[in-house]
Design a protein around this motif. Structure first.
Motif, short mmCIF file in Angstrom:
data_model
loop_
_atom_site.label_atom_id
_atom_site.label_comp_id
_atom_site.label_asym_id
_atom_site.label_seq_id
_atom_site.Cartn_x
_atom_site.Cartn_y
_atom_site.Cartn_z
N ARG A 208 0.77 -1.68 -0.85
CA ARG A 208 -0.85 -0.07 0.00
C ARG A 208 1.17 1.42 -0.12
O ARG A 208 0.62 2.02 0.85
CB ARG A 208 -1.03 0.17 1.31
CG ARG A 208 -2.12 -0.96 0.95
CD ARG A 208 -2.07 -1.20 2.12
NE ARG A 208 -3.39 -1.64 2.49
CZ ARG A 208 -4.60 -2.22 2.89
NH1 ARG A 208 -4.80 -1.38 3.95
NH2 ARG A 208 -5.81 -3.18 3.27
N LYS A 209 1.51 1.48 -0.97
CA LYS A 209 2.14 2.76 -1.28
C LYS A 209 2.19 3.16 -2.49
O LYS A 209 2.42 2.26 -3.46
CB LYS A 209 3.90 2.37 -0.70
CG LYS A 209 4.52 1.39 0.42
CD LYS A 209 5.74 1.90 0.59
CE LYS A 209 6.08 1.18 2.05
NZ LYS A 209 6.73 0.44 2.63
N VAL A 210 1.93 4.48 -2.77
CA VAL A 210 2.09 5.41 -4.22
C VAL A 210 2.59 6.56 -4.10
O VAL A 210 3.37 7.03 -2.81
CB VAL A 210 0.32 5.29 -4.18
CG1 VAL A 210 -0.31 6.68 -5.13
CG2 VAL A 210 -0.43 4.13 -3.91
N LEU A 211 2.78 6.82 -6.11
CA LEU A 211 3.99 7.81 -5.32
C LEU A 211 2.87 9.12 -6.66
O LEU A 211 2.72 8.41 -7.37
CB LEU A 211 5.14 7.76 -5.97
CG LEU A 211 5.51 8.64 -6.60
CD1 LEU A 211 6.72 9.36 -5.84
CD2 LEU A 211 6.64 8.97 -8.03
N THR A 212 2.55 10.14 -6.45
CA THR A 212 1.85 10.96 -7.41
C THR A 212 2.84 12.16 -6.82
O THR A 212 3.59 12.49 -6.94
CB THR A 212 0.79 11.30 -6.70
OG1 THR A 212 0.49 11.77 -5.17
CG2 THR A 212 -0.51 9.35 -6.81
N GLY A 213 2.63 13.39 -7.80
CA GLY A 213 2.76 14.39 -8.04
C GLY A 213 2.96 15.25 -6.76
O GLY A 213 4.10 15.59 -6.36
N HIS A 214 1.36 15.67 -6.63
CA HIS A 214 1.63 16.67 -5.22
C HIS A 214 1.11 15.64 -3.81
O HIS A 214 -0.18 14.75 -4.43
CB HIS A 214 0.99 18.30 -5.41
CG HIS A 214 -0.15 17.82 -5.55
ND1 HIS A 214 -1.07 17.72 -6.82
CD2 HIS A 214 -1.08 18.78 -4.84
CE1 HIS A 214 -2.20 17.83 -6.29
NE2 HIS A 214 -2.19 18.58 -5.46
N ASP A 215 0.62 16.35 -2.97
CA ASP A 215 0.06 15.93 -1.98
C ASP A 215 -1.25 16.18 -1.71
O ASP A 215 -1.80 16.09 -1.23
CB ASP A 215 0.84 15.67 -0.72
CG ASP A 215 1.39 15.18 0.26
OD1 ASP A 215 0.65 13.66 0.66
OD2 ASP A 215 2.49 15.00 0.93
#
Ligand SMILES: [Zn+2]
Length: 316
Positions: A208-215
């Motif tokens: 359950r770990k995700v990278l996106t551009g902004h928080d």
């Protein structure tokens, strides 16, 4: 003579009722597309919603136009998200319009980035040192409090309630109508949360770990126990430093994170660069702060479903 009186009465009755039926809808201005949809769902035919920051647009860096000022002045109600989401010029213009202004996050306990989210703590802290010379007073507002409340459908029930309360204040004759539509919408939001909980429950905790551009997904993270990483903080205003990007890259490598998303409102280059450097494929895009122009996220509920489906596929 008697006949003409009857005609007169008849004409009066027709006029009276057609005015009731054809009464112009209440002009409401909302600051961004997600709030615009929620307002339309609750306001139905009694409202005419105009939205300032449209689908696929970034509200954090939105430039107010003279058309926006006119729309605000001509409206009967202005709805804002609040928690520092809207730019200061937009907040000021709303206050100066002499139209009632409501913030629909009223009563929602916001995530304070400096205390609740320790993985973001470093970014924000560094950031305030790096850029303390430019716009330092609105700084804390924009970066300490997370405004992205819509990414939790449970909190959205309060949000929707606030929209209904504002509509009733300005248009008390529509009270029963708004309340009925609100309760239908609340049910849909409850079902949405139940559905999302079931889907995320099947994902192993380690994935359950995700990278996106902004928080933008702090509230989703909190509700469903998912960790989101982002090179940019809770606003898209400031560019991340090279050190912040390097830290994210090593975290993706160390933790084998494979869910990597661009966003509909943002230039995808930063996320693409991180994906290239780590050799991770981009999983797709998420709708972070706006609905879509096309049908994939045409309403808030569609948007949330789209995001949950995309996230769960990528985290499997
Ligand atoms: Zn945002």
């Amino acid at each position: 003579m008697k006949l003409s009186r009857i005609y007169l009465l008849f004409a009066f009755v027709v006029c009276f009722f057609s005015r009731q039926i054809l009464a112009a809808p209440l002009p409401v201005v909302t600051s961004f597309s997600i709030l615009g949809d929620v307002t339309q769902q609750i306001g139905g035919q009694r409202v005419k919603v105009q939205t300032l920051v449209g689908p696929d647009q970034d509200a954090h860096i939105y430039q107010l136009s003279s058309k926006d000022l006119r729309l605000m002045r001509q409206s009967k109600l202005i709805l804002l998200n609040g928690l520092g989401f809207e730019s200061l010029p937009l907040q000021r213009a709303a206050q100066q319009s002499h139209v009632p202004v409501y913030e629909v996050t009223k009563g929602i306990k916001p995530i304070d980035m400096h205390t609740d989210h320790d993985h973001n703590h470093d970014h924000d802290h560094d950031h305030s040192h790096d850029h303390s010379h430019d716009h330092s007073h609105d700084h804390d507002h924009h970066h300490a409090i997370d405004p992205h409340v819509w990414n939790d459908p449970v909190l959205m029930q309060t949000y929707a309630q606030n929209v209904a309360d504002a509509l009733i204040q300005v248009d008390p004759a529509g009270k029963a109508y708004y309340q009925q539509r609100l309760s239908q919408y609340q049910q849909q939001l409850q079902q949405l949360n139940q559905w999302a909980s079931n889907i995320f429950a099947r994902i192993p905790a380690a994935n359950r770990k995700v990278l996106t551009g902004h928080d933008a997904f702090g509230y989703l993270a909190q509700r469903y126990h998912i960790e989101f990483l982002a090179p940019q903080g809770v606003s898209t205003e400031a560019e991340p430093s090279a050190r912040q990007v390097a830290a994210i890259i090593s975290q993706i490598r160390e933790q084998h994170i494979k869910a990597v998303f661009t966003e509909n409102i943002k230039d995808p280059r930063m996320v693409k660069r991180i994906a290239d450097e780590t050799g991770v494929h981009i999983s797709g895009h998420l709708y972070s702060d706006a609905l879509s122009r096309d049908q994939s996220a045409a309403t808030y509920i569609d948007m949330f479903r789209y995001n949950v489906n995309a996230l769960s596929r990528a985290m499997q």
